[in-house]
Enzyme design. Structure first.
Site, mmCIF file in Angstrom:
data_model
loop_
_atom_site.group_PDB
_atom_site.id
_atom_site.type_symbol
_atom_site.label_atom_id
_atom_site.label_comp_id
_atom_site.label_asym_id
_atom_site.label_seq_id
_atom_site.Cartn_x
_atom_site.Cartn_y
_atom_site.Cartn_z
ATOM 1 C CG HIS A 377 43.888 44.195 39.969
ATOM 2 N ND1 HIS A 377 42.972 44.471 38.981
ATOM 3 C CD2 HIS A 377 44.911 45.075 39.778
ATOM 4 C CE1 HIS A 377 43.423 45.446 38.221
ATOM 5 N NE2 HIS A 377 44.589 45.841 38.681
ATOM 6 C CE LYS A 568 35.300 33.094 34.309
ATOM 7 N NZ LYS A 568 34.939 34.448 34.654
ATOM 8 N NE ARG A 569 44.011 33.652 37.815
ATOM 9 C CZ ARG A 569 43.713 33.811 39.107
ATOM 10 N NH1 ARG A 569 44.098 32.911 39.995
ATOM 11 N NH2 ARG A 569 43.048 34.875 39.519
ATOM 12 C CE LYS A 574 39.605 33.610 38.076
ATOM 13 N NZ LYS A 574 38.948 34.912 37.891
ATOM 14 C CB THR A 676 38.045 41.966 31.886
ATOM 15 O OG1 THR A 676 39.039 40.933 31.907
ATOM 16 C CG2 THR A 676 38.489 43.105 32.786
ATOM 17 C CE LYS A 680 38.661 40.670 27.779
ATOM 18 N NZ LYS A 680 39.710 39.801 28.347
#
Length: 834
Positions: A377, A568-569, A574, A676, A680
């Protein structure tokens, strides 16, 4: 009749064929709720602030799931088909009641039953706590997979850990993140069933002793160990309206009687209690802070605890049905390792097969290497787990023996294939050649598995070309791709009922189990009446989120604004920071009088920073600092709002996701494995602004460039730029960027507390910044302007939104699981009527 339980030995069983199945009528459900409330809970008066009515509803629902689970287990046992065991250190389940009632098809009946009491079903839904069993995308993916496995009627048993405390509750004070215990079990967890009879013993410490058995074979005995008990708790996972129910088995640690008895008898009560606490600490908290040696050791204990308990359980199940003959074990069993956390399953299965079941190395390795499958991952080398060999030797000496033997055989194979290539040997070794030798868990998982998969096409390609290139050259047949997916049952049908009903009105509800059917919406993308209904649903969802935001933060936002969302985290790759720079750019334009034509925008950012991740906490602080200034300036009223959503979790996402207009998927290309959240948002009609990273690549393929706002450097461009990267060249030649940086440098947002700001400025201006934030600023701003122009055209934006939902079919976790099953698991669906 076959046994209905999976115990190793039984003396008898009830004849359940004479037991009438529970009724699904509103009256029967009402009677069962009343039974549990009155006789089990011992309550008379309903108070919604108390958990008892919610628990009674859960128990009535669980009964109906349990009888279906028992039927499935009977059918699986009779069939003798192959089984998969999914090992994951995380399961981010979210609330379970709505999903269970929808899967059973009794949501209306349960609502009617509660109506007899003057209670709304939504009030009961709101009473449920999110289960603290996961952190982010890894755990949520595992939860989606379990849902799809049950819906597809596949015999898959999930294994995980029953953490007493979840990740943490996030509290924001003066802009800083503070962590508070997430005691999610404080009111109990009525979904779980304690299986004390299936308790396993887990060994730690001691020493490994070699001896020769009566046949002259070399054997090993792991002795003088400190043992811990693993107690299983089962959670039932329903398929969607197919009467199929699978199981998630979670392990909880407890002290053995022998563990503290001597200390207690010696009068040392404190030592006895300390020993008990040490045992139970293994499953006390999700992901302890690994910045300290104690935290690293606890995390290592967790991973072995999960692996050993789960493998012992599967072998017990085998022996109870097949005896000691393991010749067909590999044919009928598969273990899917969700990232490197359960990688110790490789040497642990070897240990159990050799030390407990008497197999030779060759026979044990043949079984292990044919049953283990590994999912990777991450593309970040620093995220690949490594453990000090010294710590392993102290905690798991027998496993260290086995790992060294696996490594010796691996290196022999490498040396035979590439004679004299010492550098390759060093790169591929399971044990690093450093002053402090480290065990490389990803290498161990690859060596011990027959399948290694990435989770997006780009990710899998980069694994083979970069991170695992040596292994892909040695074993190309092992490597494959399985693009992630999300379950449409939770991430559209349940969280967005208005949109689901709108879709049903045009294409029926078959998409709930066949998401490819959403493609039929393409025919209605230009239909003005359908667009009007679509916009009305989105506006209602935005209004609902606006209420939640105001309740959580005190910030009022307008549902008429564009909702620009990144949840998100919190992590540098990111690039929440890039999003923040764009907000400052918009703020600067407004302050300069250049904001008259801007589309009103709400930028919502949410996520948690790992407790030991200082830079991520600095990013949260800077977001708060900028938000305070932006939101308090009268010039931004009705034009721009910045919100940091605190304590983001699954339940929050179920409200945020349906309301988003623009989905921020802006990680540095080549850093995100898949994502993911992007799926969504897309499924719920948000339009993506993103880089060519992770599954964004496949989302772009699915929706087309005209329905996706692409920006940023590609993986290849980053590789070319990296040796000569100079952020100042991007800043100084871009007037907008320079204005943003001047505001930051002049401490316009930070006041006297500049620690976070200084770290942010250093990161942006650092030539060694691996995330290349400065390099993508201009491209990001230009893409945002294209998004604004599209949003201004109401009909065009609505069409883009519809087409994004229509193209979401390939991102169902049902498709992902079908891919896993076709290429790796090879399971036969359970036929309850056979």
């Amino acid at each position: 009749m076959p046994p209905t339980d999976d115990d190793a030995a039984e003396t008898g069983s009830f004849n359940m064929t004479k037991t009438r199945a529970l009724s699904m009528t509103a009256q029967a459900i009402y009677d069962d709720i009343k039974h549990y409330f009155w006789r089990t809970m011992g309550r008379r008066t309903i108070h919604l602030r108390q958990p008892f009515l919610f628990q009674s509803v859960v128990l009535a629902t669980r009964d109906r799931l349990m009888e279906r689970r028992n039927n499935v287990r009977n059918a699986a046992q009779r069939s003798g088909h192959r089984q998969t065991y999914y090992l994951s250190l995380e399961y981010l389940m979210g609330r379970l009641l709505r999903n269970a009632l929808q899967s059973l098809g009794i949501e209306n009946e349960t609502g009617a039953a509660l109506g007899h009491l003057g209670i709304e079903l939504e009030d009961i839904y709101d009473r449920e706590h999110d289960a603290g069993l996961g952190n982010g995308g890894l755990g949520r993916l595992a939860a989606c997979f379990l849902d799809s496995c049950a819906t597809l009627r596949l015999p898959v048993l999930g294994y995980g850990i029953r953490y007493h405390y979840g990740m943490f509750r996030q509290r924001i004070q003066d802009g800083y993140q503070f962590e508070e215990p997430d005691d999610w079990l404080r009111e109990g967890f009525p979904w779980e069933v304690r299986r004390i009879e299936l308790t396993k013993t887990i060994k730690f410490g001691g020493r490994s002793v070699a001896y020769t058995d009566e046949k002259g074979e070399l054997r090993h005995n792991w002795t003088d160990t400190h043992d811990v008990l693993a107690i299983p708790y089962d959670i039932l996972i329903p398929g969607f309206r197919n009467d199929h129910v699978n199981t998630l088995r979670l392990w909880s640690a407890a002290a053995t009687d022998e563990f503290d008895l001597d200390e207690f008898n010696a009068g040392s009560y404190a030592d006895a209690v300390a020993a008990k606490n040490a045992a139970e600490n293994i499953t006390m908290v999700l992901y302890p802070n690994a910045n300290s040696e104690a935290g690293q050791e606890l995390r290592l204990r967790q991973q072995y605890f999960l692996s050993s308990a789960s493998l012992q359980d599967t072998l017990r199940r085998w022996v109870s049905r097949h005896g000691d003959d393991l010749s067909r074990f590999a044919e009928l069993n598969c273990f899917q390792l969700n990232d490197t956390h359960p990688a110790m399953a490789v040497p642990e299965l070897m240990r159990l097969l050799m030390d407990e079941h008497g197999l030779s190395w060759e026979a044990a390795w043949n079984i292990t290497n044919r049953t283990m499958a590994y999912t990777n991952h991450t593309l970040l080398p620093e995220a690949l787990e490594q453990w000090p060999a010294e710590t392993f030797a102290r905690l798991l000496p027998r496993l260290l023996d086995i790992i060294h033997e696996i490594n010796a055989r691996l290196l022999a194979a490498v040396a035979e294939r590439w004679p004299g290539d010492q550098q390759r040997l060093n790169r591929m070794s399971l044990v690093s050649n450093d002053s402090t030798p480290m065990l490389r868990m990803a290498h161990l998982a690859i060596a011990g598995s027959f399948s290694v998969n990435g989770v997006a096409k780009l990710h899998s390609k980069l694994l083979c070309e970069g991170l695992f290139r040596d292994f892909a050259e040695l074993w190309p047949e092992k490597f494959n791709n399985k693009t992630n997916g999300v379950t449409q049952r939770r991430w559209l049908a349940a969280c967005n009922p208005g949109l689901a009903a709108t879709i049903d009105s045009k294409i029926s509800e078959d998409w709930i189990t066949d998401l490819d059917r959403l493609q039929q919406l393409t025919a209605f993308a230009d239909d003005s009446e359908f667009q009007k209904r679509w916009r009305a649903v989105k506006h209602g969802n935005k209004f609902r989120l606006a209420g939640l935001v105001e309740a959580k933060t005190g910030i009022a936002i307008s549902a008429d604004a564009m909702f620009d969302v990144q949840v998100k985290r919190i992590h540098e790759y990111k690039r929440q920071l890039l999003n923040l720079l764009h907000v400052i750019h918009l703020y600067d334009r407004i302050c300069r009088g250049d904001g008259e034509n801007l589309v009103p925008r709400v930028v919502l950012i949410g996520g948690k920073a790992a407790p030991g991740y200082v830079m991520a906490k600095h990013i949260i602080k800077c977001i708060g600092d900028v938000a305070r200034v932006v939101n308090s300036n009268p010039a931004t009223e009705g034009r721009l709002r910045l919100v940091f959503f605190p304590d983001y979790n699954v339940s929050a996402m179920e409200c945020i996701c349906p309301a988003a207009d623009l989905s921020e998927q802006i990680s540095t290309a080549g850093k995100e494995a898949s994502g993911t959240g992007n799926m969504k948002f897309m499924t719920n009609g948000a339009v993506t602004i993103g880089t060519l990273d992770g599954a964004n690549v496949e989302i772009l393929e699915a929706v087309g460039e005209e329905n996706f706002f692409l920006f940023g450097l590609t993986v290849e461009e980053i590789a070319t730029l990296r040796p000569i990267y100079e952020p100042s060249s991007f800043i100084d030649k871009d007037e907008d960027f320079l204005r943003v940086m001047t505001l930051l440098r002049d401490k316009h947002f930070s006041g006297n507390d500049t620690a976070a700001l200084d770290a942010i400025l250093h990161s942006i201006q650092n030539p060694h910044d691996p995330w290349m934030t400065a390099a993508d600023f201009r491209s990001f701003v230009d893409a945002q302007q294209r998004a604004e122009a599209a949003y201004r055209n109401v009909g065009q934006w609505t069409k883009m939104s519809i087409l994004n939902t229509a193209a979401a079919g390939r991102f169902s976790s049902d498709r992902t699981i079908l891919d896993y099953n076709r290429d790796i698991w090879r399971l036969t669906p359970i036929d309850l009527e056979a």
